[in-house]
Design an enzyme around this catalytic site. Structure first.
Site, PDB file in Angstrom:
ATOM      1  N   LYS B  78       0.763  -1.294  -0.012  1.00 56.43           N
ATOM      2  CA  LYS B  78       0.114   0.175  -0.003  1.00 56.43           C
ATOM      3  C   LYS B  78       0.847   1.165   0.012  1.00 56.43           C
ATOM      4  CE  LYS B  78      -3.880   1.562   2.798  1.00 56.43           C
ATOM      5  NZ  LYS B  78      -4.631   1.307   4.341  1.00 56.43           N
ATOM      6  N   SER B 153      -9.496   1.670   3.426  1.00 57.07           N
ATOM      7  CA  SER B 153      -8.682   2.396   2.513  1.00 57.07           C
ATOM      8  C   SER B 153      -7.677   1.418   1.776  1.00 57.07           C
ATOM      9  CB  SER B 153      -7.955   3.436   3.345  1.00 57.07           C
ATOM     10  OG  SER B 153      -7.198   2.835   4.262  1.00 57.07           O
ATOM     11  N   SER B 177      -9.345  -1.193   7.548  1.00 59.61           N
ATOM     12  CA  SER B 177      -9.004  -0.743   6.177  1.00 59.61           C
ATOM     13  C   SER B 177      -8.311  -1.986   5.512  1.00 59.61           C
ATOM     14  CB  SER B 177      -8.158   0.504   6.215  1.00 59.61           C
ATOM     15  OG  SER B 177      -9.000   1.426   6.498  1.00 59.61           O
TER      16      SER B 177
END
Lengths: 97, 474
Positions: B78, B153, B177
């Site tokens: 990420k 997210s 997330s």
């Protein structure tokens, strides 16, 4: 019951160091008010006799030796992203008038 | 999709034995990423560094040297993990172009075992969001339906794994997330116990709940990645001791396990399709010998309100560093320091970051601190106590990861509060620190449904053992 008005939002913006546009001040006023209304439902929750939790590991006083170590990046690398540097320091505009 | 890759331990074994080249793996991964660009899961790739590292690994192997437990395994991080070889942006304009001077501890640990980071995945900017619609780059598309969100997210990470871009991806889970996008996309998403994995070198959001974890196509893969990453780190004072036994040792099964189905997670608001999938999964757990009963945890629904006080408060503190003076976007025309701060942040930050910073500033300010932040931390204690109590006579908790399947792009984007509600089932584990995992548990209207298991603090092995057993029930 927190209706934030323009002045409230401008005060928050100043504290947050954000130079908001006029539209932002308006839209944030209503959005933030709605969110605060929601989180205020906690007012009614009985928390008598409880202590606040600030961290969940239970760790206390995690110490290290006060000595300079081969850290993962050199000062020159850590300064490399700055807009202005001088003599191995971050250079900023005047702080005190 | 899912899964064109062999199991991680098999890939690494094959590479170590010389049957498969690390370079081939990395090239396959980069090619897949390029072919599937339409899903917008990836912000950037690090072709040069990845191929160089793969070549180093292949050389090691040819010399008979140990190349590690994850030798030649490509992975995607990420874009809030600091990495060499490219940029780290946190999907925010304020970090566009930023090149990290050091790497996250977990990236170093994975690389030391031969894994190769090939790309950075899309996310909601600064991990503020549940859909990746808050990314300053683009919105990632759900691999099952391009008109829908992948969740957030860590939406890019979840989509990347499901699209077979790499065998695993790294995400962060602060309010759900990792688990939410795993649920929406049909991947396995693990949130370890708070403190088990070092956060050093990962962009901080909510320091008291941020957790790093893997997304993968099966539990065994998530487990081996956790095993490599976890453990105390001198660079992160909040890290705890890891389990002495390997997290990859997943023998155990479900026989006799006492599992509590959370009543508050099965009430109104959840879709019929999700309820159906969870109830069917519960029957499977029972058939495997687990004892499942309904438990009530009335303080769990309070976790969302408490989180949306604690979260912005800690965000306002953690985002203070983005001030245009040390790195990141800096406003060029400032006349004085105040203007430099205010314009750098005004132009660099997106709307959601600004909202959270201001709410955080408000709830921490003099006169409001007790009513909001302190109250939220008291409610947090209430939640922790309730969860600890239920774990005195249960091994695990179970429920859906999310009340619904993936929603449409744009459906909640203009209503921040509606977007926050997506986290309703995931946040309690963050506020209390407990480990939790989302596993694929069927389909509803052609969209994946995720089932969530929650274990006691430091119960990550037990959690993974149960997850593996559930997975094997297909």
């Amino acid at each position: 019951m927190s209706r934030l008005n323009r002045d409230d939002v401008l005060k928050l913006a100043r504290l947050s160091r954000l130079r908001l546009s006029r539209q932002e001040v308006e839209s944030f006023a209503s959005e933030i008010s709605a969110i605060l209304d929601y989180v205020e439902t906690l007012d009614k929750v009985d928390t008598q006799g409880l202590k606040p939790t600030s961290q969940v590991t239970g760790l206390i006083n995690v110490m290290r030796r006060d000595e300079i170590i081969e850290y993962r990046a050199k000062p020159v690398d850590l300064l490399s992203g700055a807009p202005s540097t001088e003599e191995n320091q971050f250079k900023v505009k005047r702080v005190i008038e | 999709m899912m899964s064109g890759w062999a199991k991680i331990s098999d890939i690494a074994a094959n590479v170590r034995q010389g049957g498969l080249q690390a370079s081939e793996n990395i090239k396959s991964s980069l090619q897949k990423i390029s072919e599937l660009d339409e899903f917008k899961a990836i912000i950037s790739t690090m072709d040069q560094r990845a191929l160089e590292r793969a070549a180093e690994i292949d050389t090691k192997i040819s010399k008979g040297q140990d190349a590690g437990r994850l030798a030649g395994v490509p992975f995607i991080a990420k874009d809030n993990f600091l990495t060499f070889g490219g940029e780290t942006t946190a999907a925010s304009n304020i970090l566009r172009g930023f090149k990290a001077p050091y790497q996250a501890t977990v990236i170093d640990r994975l690389e030391a075992e031969g894994a190769v980071c090939v790309a950075k995945a899309n996310l909601d900017a600064f991990a503020h969001g549940s859909s990746t619609e808050n990314s300053d780059w683009f919105t990632t598309k759900n691999p099952h339906d391009k008109s829908r969100v992948p969740g957030g997210s860590s939406g890019g990470s979840a989509a990347a794994v499901v699209l077979d871009m790499a065998p695993f991806a790294l995400g962060t889970d602060t309010g759900g997330s990792i688990r939410l996008p795993a649920s929406f996309c049909g991947a396995v998403g693990l949130k370890p116990t708070y403190g088990l994995v070092s956060r050093s070198g990962v962009v901080a959001m909510v320091s008291s709940t941020d957790v790093i974890g893997p997304l993968a196509s099966c539990t065994a893969d998530a487990a081996i990645v956790l095993d490599v990453m976890s453990g105390q780190d001198d660079l992160d004072g909040t890290t705890i001791q890891r389990d002495k036994l390997s997290y990859s040792d997943l023998q155990g099964g479900l026989l006799g396990k006492k599992i509590g189905l959370v009543k508050e997670y099965m009430e109104e608001g959840i879709s019929d399709g999700v309820r159906q999938c969870i109830l069917e999964a519960v029957e499977k757990l029972k058939a495997a010998g687990a004892v499942v009963n309904q438990v009530s945890l009335p303080s769990l629904p309070l976790a969302l309100a408490a989180y949306y006080i604690v979260c912005p408060a800690e965000v306002s503190s953690n985002l203070a560093r983005y001030d245009g003076q040390k790195y990141g976007y800096s406003y060029a025309g400032a006349k004085d320091l105040d203007e430099s701060y205010e314009q750098s942040r005004e132009i660099g930050f997106g709307a959601e970051a600004k909202r959270r910073i201001m709410i955080g500033t408000y709830v921490l300010s003099s006169g409001y601190y007790d009513a909001y932040y302190k109250k939220a931390q008291l409610v947090r204690t209430k939640i922790i106590n309730e969860i600890s109590a239920v774990f005195e006579n249960h091994d695990l908790l179970v429920g859906p990861t999310s009340p619904t399947t993936a929603f449409k792009i744009g459906e909640k984007a203009s209503n921040p509060l509606a977007m926050y509600m997506t986290d309703i089932m995931t946040v309690a584990a963050n506020m209390a620190g407990n480990p939790a995992i989302s596993l694929p548990a069927g389909i509803s209207d052609n969209l994946p449904v995720g089932i969530q298991l929650i274990a006691p603090m430091r119960g990550d092995r037990q959690l993974l053992i149960a997850a593996k057993a559930f997975e094997d029930l297909k």
